[in-house]
Design an enzyme around this catalytic site. Structure first.
Site, PDB file in Angstrom:
ATOM      1  N   ARG A 158      -3.173   4.942  -2.063  1.00 55.09           N
ATOM      2  CA  ARG A 158      -3.088   3.591  -1.493  1.00 55.09           C
ATOM      3  C   ARG A 158      -2.784   2.502  -2.523  1.00 55.09           C
ATOM      4  NH1 ARG A 158      -5.570   0.141   2.549  1.00 55.09           N
ATOM      5  NH2 ARG A 158      -6.635  -1.660   1.639  1.00 55.09           N
TER       6      ARG A 158
ATOM      7  N   HIS B 155       2.859  -3.806   6.917  1.00 54.25           N
ATOM      8  CA  HIS B 155       1.904  -2.747   6.616  1.00 54.25           C
ATOM      9  C   HIS B 155       1.943  -1.707   7.745  1.00 54.25           C
ATOM     10  CE1 HIS B 155      -0.787  -4.865   3.512  1.00 54.25           C
ATOM     11  NE2 HIS B 155       0.100  -5.786   3.847  1.00 54.25           N
TER      12      HIS B 155
ATOM     13  N   GLU C 212       1.143  -5.064  11.151  1.00 53.34           N
ATOM     14  CA  GLU C 212       0.750  -3.659  11.073  1.00 53.34           C
ATOM     15  C   GLU C 212       1.662  -2.893  12.037  1.00 53.34           C
ATOM     16  OE1 GLU C 212      -1.399  -2.352   9.062  1.00 53.34           O
ATOM     17  OE2 GLU C 212      -2.664  -4.010   8.379  1.00 53.34           O
TER      18      GLU C 212
ATOM     19  N   HIS D 151       0.853  -1.187   0.000  1.00 50.86           N
ATOM     20  CA  HIS D 151       0.000   0.000   0.000  1.00 50.86           C
ATOM     21  C   HIS D 151       0.888   1.235   0.000  1.00 50.86           C
ATOM     22  CE1 HIS D 151      -3.384  -2.602   1.869  1.00 50.86           C
ATOM     23  NE2 HIS D 151      -3.530  -2.503   0.553  1.00 50.86           N
TER      24      HIS D 151
ATOM     25  N   GLU E 139       1.816   3.762   3.009  1.00 48.15           N
ATOM     26  CA  GLU E 139       2.364   3.217   4.250  1.00 48.15           C
ATOM     27  C   GLU E 139       3.894   3.271   4.213  1.00 48.15           C
ATOM     28  OE1 GLU E 139       0.353  -0.586   4.611  1.00 48.15           O
ATOM     29  OE2 GLU E 139      -1.610   0.387   4.457  1.00 48.15           O
TER      30      GLU E 139
END
Length: 448
Positions: free
Chosen positions: A266, A336, A411, A211, A214
């Site tokens: 994104r 991510h 994440e 993405h 990020e």
């Protein structure tokens, strides 16, 4: 992270909202036709056409409690009527990005619905303008080690690729690079291999930047690789007896677009004929359970899954490379942001694989080691249940199609204070946490 919900607010509450917004003197939102909604999309700045960066002056990030149905309905209405985007979500709250021109109407709506909210980021453009150090500051650190990478700033794709070439040239017995394909716009998908040449090595895949916005993800993945290589002789055996395959930027077109034109972009840059609706969410484009929950068939959606599984050259290249490789794949780690989670399959639904207890045990061990080291808390669990179902993810594909046992999505920082616009001074501490995670995974892989 980008779930969507289809709940709708009650007719009675909508009437109340309309009355209160009218008496407050605000312009009322209206439900447009499909054509009107498309026209609204088309009037957004198309950065590619204008060559002018998208600005987010006055845009804000809000946090709303997510603990009852009226609040969930209100969040759905913010997305439907006010062009808001859900950035992060957990069991108790949700982070909602609201564009500057929608702030007053969205505030009115929440007041009328009696839904409290907290402003987490007051001016998104100011946060964007200050996340990276100035060029003058960055240049103080650059070119000291034969390359421009610093891990004190977010770097463009050319710097990342030059650094990969540098380590391959500096450590030719340990490192090599390989292009496994090209992006929509023809950029290389460049993989760094780190290996001591031991034929019995297990293999672990790591990727970042699927993405575009990020930025902490490619920075962290390159940080991990640099830590491995620069101190290789002192690394424990469980790290040295692994063949590491590292793709720092899975989405190079989107990453460059986020640096040049739209910081909050994104997707990839496929389907440019759709203008501002271009792009496919590459983490919905993998072939395992493609097109299921948490995906969209609408090109304008941020979770648009593409025209079919592996329709995009970026995902197809990874799939073909891993499937044709002779590597003994035992780990698949994709990074991510944000939220601080260690997630394992399945993501396509709220279900788990038979060995989920193993995956949780290892994830918990990594989270504990991170907390002991930095104090940061990472939540561990299956993706679909811990966050929300999202089909077509890369980790599900690695587990479901390649049968890789230790498949995880991490994440990274933070939990919402900065969201996707994490200041560059947090690259190193985030990287150190990721190194702890990777160390635990490598220990488990060594036991297989």
């Amino acid at each position: 992270m980008n779930p969507t919900y289809s709940n709708r607010i009650s007719v009675g509450l909508l009437i109340l909202v309309l009355l209160q917004c009218y008496t407050a003197g605000h312009t009322l939102p209206k439900v447009g036709s499909v054509k009107e909604q498309a026209d609204q999309q088309a009037t957004r700045i198309d950065a590619t056409a204008t060559s002018q960066p998208v600005k987010y002056d006055g845009a804000q990030l809000w946090r709303i409690a997510y603990d009852d149905q009226p609040k969930k309905n209100a969040v759905a209405e913010l997305q439907d009527r006010f062009d808001a985007s859900m950035w992060n979500y957990n069991a108790t709250s949700v982070d909602i990005f609201v564009r500057g021109q929608q702030i007053m109407k969205a505030e009115c709506f929440l007041r009328a619905a009696n839904i409290p909210y907290e402003v987490v980021i007051e001016d998104m453009q100011r946060a964007i303008d200050t996340e990276n150090p100035s060029l003058e500051e960055t240049e103080l650190w650059e070119n000291r080690n034969g390359h421009r990478m610093t891990w004190t700033a977010y770097h463009r794709l050319a710097d990342i690729y030059d650094w990969m070439d540098y380590v391959a040239q500096t450590y030719p017995d340990l490192c090599s690079t390989k292009s496994i394909g090209k992006s929509v716009q023809g950029r290389e998908l460049k993989v760094l291999r780190i290996s001591n040449g031991n034929p019995s090595n297990k293999a672990i895949w790591m990727d970042g930047g699927i993405h575009a916005r990020e930025w902490i993800s490619p920075a962290t993945v390159t940080y991990i690789a640099n830590e491995l290589v620069e101190d290789w002789d002192n690394q424990p055996a469980h790290l040295r007896n692994v063949d590491w395959y590292i793709l720092p930027v899975h989405n190079p077109d989107g990453y460059e677009h986020s640096h040049q034109y739209d910081r909050l972009w994104r997707k990839n840059r496929g389907g440019l004929q759709y203008g501002p609706c271009a792009g496919v969410d590459l983490n919905r484009n993998y072939g395992y359970k493609w097109g299921g929950q948490g995906t969209s068939k609408q090109p304008c959606s941020e979770i648009f899954a593409g025209s079919g599984p592996f329709s995009e050259p970026e995902t197809k290249a990874v799939s073909e490379f891993m499937q044709s490789s002779a590597a003994n794949w035992q780990g698949f780690l994709t990074f991510h942001s944000y939220g601080q989670y260690i997630l394992y399959p399945w993501g396509y639904d709220r279900v788990v694989p038979p060995d989920h207890a193993d995956l949780k045990r290892v994830g918990d061990a990594a989270a504990e080691q991170i907390q002991q080291g930095s104090g940061s808390r990472y939540t561990v669990g299956p993706s679909g249940s811990t966050l929300y179902p999202a089909a077509g993810g890369s980790d599900d594909w690695a587990r479901g199609a390649l049968n890789i046992k230790y498949a995880y999505t991490v994440e990274l920082r933070d939990t919402g204070r900065y969201g996707f616009v994490l200041p560059a001074n947090q690259i190193k501490p985030t990287g150190d946490e990721a190194v702890q995670f990777v160390d635990i995974i490598a220990q488990e892989v060594a036991k297989l």
